[in-house]
Write a protein that holds these residues in place. Structure first.
Motif, PDB file in Angstrom:
ATOM      1  N   ALA A 251      41.847  12.978  42.516  1.00 18.67           N
ATOM      2  CA  ALA A 251      41.763  12.468  41.151  1.00 18.67           C
ATOM      3  C   ALA A 251      42.876  12.999  40.260  1.00 18.67           C
ATOM      4  N   GLU A 252      43.516  14.069  40.687  1.00 18.13           N
ATOM      5  CA  GLU A 252      44.594  14.656  39.893  1.00 18.13           C
ATOM      6  C   GLU A 252      45.964  14.131  40.303  1.00 18.13           C
ATOM      7  N   SER A 253      45.975  13.169  41.221  1.00 21.70           N
ATOM      8  CA  SER A 253      47.206  12.523  41.659  1.00 21.70           C
ATOM      9  C   SER A 253      46.848  11.103  42.103  1.00 21.70           C
ATOM     10  N   LEU A 254      46.556  10.262  41.153  1.00 25.05           N
ATOM     11  CA  LEU A 254      46.062   8.916  41.441  1.00 25.05           C
ATOM     12  C   LEU A 254      47.158   8.051  42.067  1.00 25.05           C
ATOM     13  N   PRO A 255      46.788   7.195  43.034  1.00 23.24           N
ATOM     14  CA  PRO A 255      47.770   6.390  43.763  1.00 23.24           C
ATOM     15  C   PRO A 255      48.253   5.141  43.026  1.00 23.24           C
ATOM     16  N   TRP A 256      47.712   4.845  41.864  1.00 24.81           N
ATOM     17  CA  TRP A 256      48.087   3.634  41.143  1.00 24.81           C
ATOM     18  C   TRP A 256      49.208   3.921  40.148  1.00 24.81           C
ATOM     19  N   HIS A 257      49.981   2.879  39.825  1.00 23.97           N
ATOM     20  CA  HIS A 257      51.100   3.065  38.900  1.00 23.97           C
ATOM     21  C   HIS A 257      50.608   3.129  37.453  1.00 23.97           C
TER      22      HIS A 257
ATOM     23  N   PHE B 192      42.203  14.242  33.194  1.00 22.30           N
ATOM     24  CA  PHE B 192      42.330  13.321  32.067  1.00 22.30           C
ATOM     25  C   PHE B 192      43.759  12.815  31.901  1.00 22.30           C
ATOM     26  N   ARG B 193      44.733  13.635  32.212  1.00 18.13           N
ATOM     27  CA  ARG B 193      46.130  13.206  32.137  1.00 18.13           C
ATOM     28  C   ARG B 193      46.377  12.050  33.108  1.00 18.13           C
ATOM     29  N   GLU B 194      45.859  12.166  34.322  1.00 15.34           N
ATOM     30  CA  GLU B 194      46.030  11.105  35.317  1.00 15.34           C
ATOM     31  C   GLU B 194      45.266   9.842  34.919  1.00 15.34           C
ATOM     32  N   ALA B 195      44.060   9.996  34.412  1.00 15.45           N
ATOM     33  CA  ALA B 195      43.298   8.831  33.951  1.00 15.45           C
ATOM     34  C   ALA B 195      44.064   8.108  32.849  1.00 15.45           C
ATOM     35  N   HIS B 196      44.627   8.856  31.955  1.00 15.35           N
ATOM     36  CA  HIS B 196      45.395   8.280  30.854  1.00 15.35           C
ATOM     37  C   HIS B 196      46.673   7.600  31.363  1.00 15.35           C
ATOM     38  N   ARG B 197      47.300   8.184  32.379  1.00 17.88           N
ATOM     39  CA  ARG B 197      48.542   7.638  32.935  1.00 17.88           C
ATOM     40  C   ARG B 197      48.330   6.240  33.502  1.00 17.88           C
ATOM     41  N   VAL B 198      47.217   6.020  34.208  1.00 18.35           N
ATOM     42  CA  VAL B 198      46.984   4.723  34.853  1.00 18.35           C
ATOM     43  C   VAL B 198      46.334   3.711  33.916  1.00 18.35           C
ATOM     44  N   LEU B 199      45.985   4.133  32.707  1.00 10.18           N
ATOM     45  CA  LEU B 199      45.336   3.271  31.728  1.00 10.18           C
ATOM     46  C   LEU B 199      46.362   2.466  30.942  1.00 10.18           C
TER      47      LEU B 199
ATOM     48  N   ARG C  83      40.950  -4.978  35.142  1.00 10.70           N
ATOM     49  CA  ARG C  83      40.991  -4.009  36.246  1.00 10.70           C
ATOM     50  C   ARG C  83      40.256  -2.753  35.801  1.00 10.70           C
ATOM     51  N   ILE C  84      39.291  -2.361  36.636  1.00 12.20           N
ATOM     52  CA  ILE C  84      38.436  -1.224  36.340  1.00 12.20           C
ATOM     53  C   ILE C  84      38.570  -0.203  37.460  1.00 12.20           C
ATOM     54  N   CYS C  85      38.683   1.065  37.094  1.00 14.27           N
ATOM     55  CA  CYS C  85      38.765   2.140  38.082  1.00 14.27           C
ATOM     56  C   CYS C  85      37.659   3.150  37.827  1.00 14.27           C
TER      57      CYS C  85
ATOM     58  N   SER D   5      38.269  -0.854  41.433  1.00 19.71           N
ATOM     59  CA  SER D   5      38.927   0.154  42.273  1.00 19.71           C
ATOM     60  C   SER D   5      38.159   1.460  42.121  1.00 19.71           C
ATOM     61  N   GLY D   6      38.225   2.269  43.148  1.00 22.45           N
ATOM     62  CA  GLY D   6      37.598   3.584  43.086  1.00 22.45           C
ATOM     63  C   GLY D   6      38.339   4.560  43.964  1.00 22.45           C
ATOM     64  N   ILE D   7      38.227   5.832  43.609  1.00 24.71           N
ATOM     65  CA  ILE D   7      38.861   6.888  44.394  1.00 24.71           C
ATOM     66  C   ILE D   7      37.883   8.044  44.543  1.00 24.71           C
ATOM     67  N   ASP D   8      37.883   8.637  45.721  1.00 22.99           N
ATOM     68  CA  ASP D   8      37.071   9.825  45.977  1.00 22.99           C
ATOM     69  C   ASP D   8      37.812  10.708  46.959  1.00 22.99           C
ATOM     70  N   ILE D   9      37.534  11.980  46.888  1.00 27.39           N
ATOM     71  CA  ILE D   9      38.212  12.959  47.736  1.00 27.39           C
ATOM     72  C   ILE D   9      37.582  13.049  49.127  1.00 27.39           C
ATOM     73  N   SER D  10      36.410  12.424  49.301  1.00 25.39           N
ATOM     74  CA  SER D  10      35.670  12.519  50.560  1.00 25.39           C
ATOM     75  C   SER D  10      35.703  11.207  51.345  1.00 25.39           C
TER      76      SER D  10
END
Length: 188
Positions: free
Chosen positions: A128-134, A157-164, A72-74, A97-102
């Motif tokens: 990006a500072e509140s990612l929807p994935w667990h 970076f905290r959120e990226a690390h959380r979903v990793l 799984r890649i985001c 998966s991808g996320i964007d604010i627009s």
């Protein structure tokens, strides 16, 4: 951390950094720290330019990138989906998966990826500072030309690390503004 493969950093050089993060990514922040003004805009011409830009930097985007079937890649800040398309072309047995604010970017990404026959991508509209994935969801997280848009990237970076997943990899490709010289001097 590894820097880009190019030996002579020229004007506009892109450096790719890959790091394994520790659990301490910095102090917690409240609220969105992204710059309020997105400098590129959302016109179709600009969206097409972003696709061309990603194609131009394809070798750098894929440099030292390894993916295995089923991973799984985001991509955080997926914009028009150009990087997701490049990843799929090289590693087609992965989950993207991808996320964007627009919303404009997400809609363009859906159309662009569909035009390439890539139909099963989880594209999310969001922050990006509140990612929807667990937690521990992705094997790899990509951030390409997104960090520059944040005033403070600790929460990003905290959120990226959380979903990793444990042992996963975060890859960051970003503009090296220290190598850009502007002349004549302009106070702006």
């Amino acid at each position: 951390i590894r820097s880009c493969p190019c030996r002579a950093h020229t004007i506009g050089c892109r450096r790719r950094l890959t790091a394994r993060l520790s659990h301490d990514v910095g102090p917690k922040r409240q609220g969105t720290q992204m710059s309020k003004k997105y400098v590129h805009g959302y016109l179709n011409e600009e969206q097409d330019r972003l696709v061309s830009q990603a194609q131009y930097w394809k070798e750098l985007i894929l440099h030292e990138t390894e993916m295995h079937p089923g991973e799984r890649i985001c991509e955080i800040g997926c914009g028009v989906g150009a990087v997701l398309g490049i990843l799929h072309d090289k590693f087609n047995d992965i989950s993207l998966s991808g996320i964007d604010i627009s919303l404009d970017q997400i809609e363009y990404a859906k159309g662009y990826l569909a035009s390439k026959g890539i139909l099963h991508v989880d594209l999310q509209l969001g922050d990006a500072e509140s990612l929807p994935w667990h937690e521990n969801y992705f094997d790899q997280v990509f951030m390409i030309w997104i960090v520059e848009h944040f005033l403070d990237n600790n929460l990003l970076f905290r959120e990226a690390h959380r979903v990793l997943k444990p042992g996963g990899k975060i890859s960051v490709t970003e503009t090296d503004y220290t190598s850009i010289a502007i002349y004549p001097h302009n106070k702006d």
